[in-house]
Design a protein around this motif. Structure first.
Motif, PDB file in Angstrom:
ATOM      1  N   TRP A 200       0.812  -1.262  -0.041  1.00  0.00           N
ATOM      2  CA  TRP A 200      -0.028   0.102   0.033  1.00  0.00           C
ATOM      3  C   TRP A 200       0.838   1.483   0.041  1.00  0.00           C
ATOM      4  O   TRP A 200       0.290   2.211  -0.167  1.00  0.00           O
ATOM      5  CB  TRP A 200      -0.690   0.038   1.308  1.00  0.00           C
ATOM      6  N   MET A 201       2.040   1.105   0.305  1.00  0.00           N
ATOM      7  CA  MET A 201       3.088   2.211   0.280  1.00  0.00           C
ATOM      8  C   MET A 201       4.421   1.850  -0.167  1.00  0.00           C
ATOM      9  O   MET A 201       4.808   0.847   0.432  1.00  0.00           O
ATOM     10  CB  MET A 201       3.136   2.939   1.743  1.00  0.00           C
ATOM     11  N   LEU A 202       5.220   2.784  -0.854  1.00  0.00           N
ATOM     12  CA  LEU A 202       6.574   2.622  -1.157  1.00  0.00           C
ATOM     13  C   LEU A 202       7.286   4.069  -0.583  1.00  0.00           C
ATOM     14  O   LEU A 202       6.726   4.961  -0.886  1.00  0.00           O
ATOM     15  CB  LEU A 202       6.642   2.731  -2.665  1.00  0.00           C
ATOM     16  N   TYR A 203       8.381   3.753   0.065  1.00  0.00           N
ATOM     17  CA  TYR A 203       8.923   4.664   0.903  1.00  0.00           C
ATOM     18  C   TYR A 203      10.144   4.977   0.054  1.00  0.00           C
ATOM     19  O   TYR A 203      11.104   4.265  -0.473  1.00  0.00           O
ATOM     20  CB  TYR A 203       9.261   4.168   2.263  1.00  0.00           C
ATOM     21  N   ARG A 204      10.468   6.415   0.053  1.00  0.00           N
ATOM     22  CA  ARG A 204      11.847   6.908  -0.507  1.00  0.00           C
ATOM     23  C   ARG A 204      12.592   7.808   0.515  1.00  0.00           C
ATOM     24  O   ARG A 204      12.073   8.886   1.052  1.00  0.00           O
ATOM     25  CB  ARG A 204      11.728   7.495  -1.874  1.00  0.00           C
ATOM     26  N   ASN A 205      13.759   7.580   0.588  1.00  0.00           N
ATOM     27  CA  ASN A 205      14.639   8.544   1.432  1.00  0.00           C
ATOM     28  C   ASN A 205      14.493   9.695   0.643  1.00  0.00           C
ATOM     29  O   ASN A 205      14.758   9.781  -0.502  1.00  0.00           O
ATOM     30  CB  ASN A 205      15.795   8.076   1.964  1.00  0.00           C
ATOM     31  N   GLY A 206      14.653  11.009   1.648  1.00  0.00           N
ATOM     32  CA  GLY A 206      14.543  12.176   1.061  1.00  0.00           C
ATOM     33  C   GLY A 206      16.069  12.776   0.201  1.00  0.00           C
ATOM     34  O   GLY A 206      16.778  11.946   0.446  1.00  0.00           O
ATOM     35  N   GLY A 207      16.010  13.728  -0.515  1.00  0.00           N
ATOM     36  CA  GLY A 207      17.171  14.291  -1.047  1.00  0.00           C
ATOM     37  C   GLY A 207      16.784  15.228  -2.172  1.00  0.00           C
ATOM     38  O   GLY A 207      15.946  15.816  -2.286  1.00  0.00           O
ATOM     39  N   ASP A 208      17.906  15.662  -2.602  1.00  0.00           N
ATOM     40  CA  ASP A 208      17.688  16.962  -3.741  1.00  0.00           C
ATOM     41  C   ASP A 208      17.041  16.491  -5.123  1.00  0.00           C
ATOM     42  O   ASP A 208      16.384  17.330  -5.563  1.00  0.00           O
ATOM     43  CB  ASP A 208      19.052  17.620  -4.111  1.00  0.00           C
ATOM     44  N   ALA A 209      16.809  15.292  -5.137  1.00  0.00           N
ATOM     45  CA  ALA A 209      16.399  14.824  -6.519  1.00  0.00           C
ATOM     46  C   ALA A 209      14.860  15.077  -6.571  1.00  0.00           C
ATOM     47  O   ALA A 209      14.170  15.234  -7.658  1.00  0.00           O
ATOM     48  CB  ALA A 209      16.716  13.230  -6.857  1.00  0.00           C
ATOM     49  N   TYR A 210      14.432  15.090  -5.318  1.00  0.00           N
ATOM     50  CA  TYR A 210      13.003  15.373  -5.158  1.00  0.00           C
ATOM     51  C   TYR A 210      12.456  16.686  -5.001  1.00  0.00           C
ATOM     52  O   TYR A 210      11.050  17.151  -5.303  1.00  0.00           O
ATOM     53  CB  TYR A 210      12.168  14.470  -4.219  1.00  0.00           C
ATOM     54  N   ALA A 211      13.471  17.520  -4.729  1.00  0.00           N
ATOM     55  CA  ALA A 211      12.959  18.883  -4.149  1.00  0.00           C
ATOM     56  C   ALA A 211      12.167  19.579  -5.310  1.00  0.00           C
ATOM     57  O   ALA A 211      11.558  20.633  -4.936  1.00  0.00           O
ATOM     58  CB  ALA A 211      14.196  19.569  -3.627  1.00  0.00           C
ATOM     59  N   GLY A 212      12.578  19.587  -6.363  1.00  0.00           N
ATOM     60  CA  GLY A 212      12.160  20.306  -7.529  1.00  0.00           C
ATOM     61  C   GLY A 212      10.884  19.841  -8.313  1.00  0.00           C
ATOM     62  O   GLY A 212      10.468  20.524  -9.181  1.00  0.00           O
TER      63      GLY A 212
END
Length: 319
Positions: A200-212
């Motif tokens: 039901w959920m996929l988890y991704r660690n944060g980082g600059d790749a997602y910020a934009g």
């Protein structure tokens, strides 16, 4: 997109999900089966061997007579999880077979003891009856390779059996709760993957790749991708909260359906996705052929907030 807490955002929009997944490759630490083991990353060729071996074991299991159906009576999804482990991996010799015992895997201390025992003596193949996964342990080239093969055996068997038991249990619950009498179990399973997806959920660690990708996502934010919500979005589904297996009639490739992500995105799909639905259908066939009845609860069922979404209920098998 919405904020879950100070360091986590949730995403249920299909387009934004696709952009997030495409922004960078999935990390090994974000994949439960292929996370590092014995202090080292799992090599790609080792992962590939594991997938192929598991596929052989599942296809072999589907072709063999199942254990007595009375093993499906009791608390779900625990009963079918143990049932599947016995069905698929019960032929392995000691101590390898203990790696797939639910009572062992629930105890860190017992798991470590069994791991050490298998490292020293992985058993011998008796009469050609042991699994292909067990063969990878016996055929390990060195101590590190064996330790990683043991970890992969435990993870692969647990992930497959837990996931299939959750899917089959969710399907039984939906079929009972809606009064469905579904002859096409495959369609019922695809509709279950939409309405109550175990993943039901996929988890991704944060980082600059997602910020934009979205003004509300910060570099320090972890991201929770939520197929559970996307699969109920009215932009993609008519009557999104209704259990309607007939919506999959004539759909040649359900995974190409817009707004549907039962096994993840390209590049990060479930490694056993081609095994899950056939094995769940076989399990449901055994259960229904032997008159399995969902006993309780009557209307509402608990769903613990865990990595697999699985409805909890009691069931019994007819005489």
């Amino acid at each position: 997109m919405f904020r879950v807490d100070a360091t986590t955002v949730g995403v249920s929009d299909a387009r934004l999900m696709a952009e997030i997944v495409a922004a960078r490759p999935v990390l090994s630490t974000e994949r439960s089966v292929y996370k590092p083991a014995a202090g080292a990353d799992i090599p790609h060729d080792s992962a590939t061997r594991t997938i192929r071996a598991l596929g052989q074991d599942v296809m072999s299991g589907i072709r063999t007579p199942p254990p007595p159906a009375r093993g499906l009576s009791g608390s779900w999804p625990y009963a079918p999880t143990s049932y599947l482990r016995r069905w698929l991996f019960g032929t392995d010799p000691l101590p390898v077979s203990l790696l797939a015992k639910r009572g062992i895997t629930r105890s860190d201390t017992l798991s470590r003891l069994v791991d050490r025992a298998v490292t020293v003596w992985p058993g011998t193949e008796t009469g050609g009856g042991s699994t292909a996964l067990a063969g990878l342990i016996r055929g390990a080239a060195d101590p590190l390779d064996r330790k990683q093969a043991i970890a992969m055996y435990r993870r692969a068997s647990a992930t497959l059996c837990d996931g299939v038991a959750a899917l089959a249990g969710n399907a039984l619950w939906l079929m009972r709760a809606t009064g469905a009498r579904q002859a096409d179990l495959t369609a019922a399973l695809w509709e279950t993957l939409r309405l109550l997806p175990p993943a039901w959920m996929l988890y991704r660690n944060g980082g600059d790749a997602y910020a934009g990708l979205h003004p509300e996502i910060r570099p320090e934010d972890n991201v929770a991708l939520l197929p559970l919500l996307m699969h109920r979005h009215p932009d993609y589904w008519s009557d999104p909260l209704d259990f309607r297996p007939e919506r999959w009639t004539g759909v040649a490739d359900p995974e190409k359906t817009a707004g549907f992500m039962p096994f993840g995105f390209d590049g990060a799909r479930c490694w056993a996705k081609h095994l899950v639905v056939p094995l769940a259908e076989r399990l449901l066939t055994v259960a229904l052929d032997h008159g399995l009845t969902v006993r309780s609860p009557q209307q509402d069922a608990p769903v613990p907030l865990r990595s697999l979404l699985s409805v909890r209920f009691e069931a019994s098998v007819g005489a």
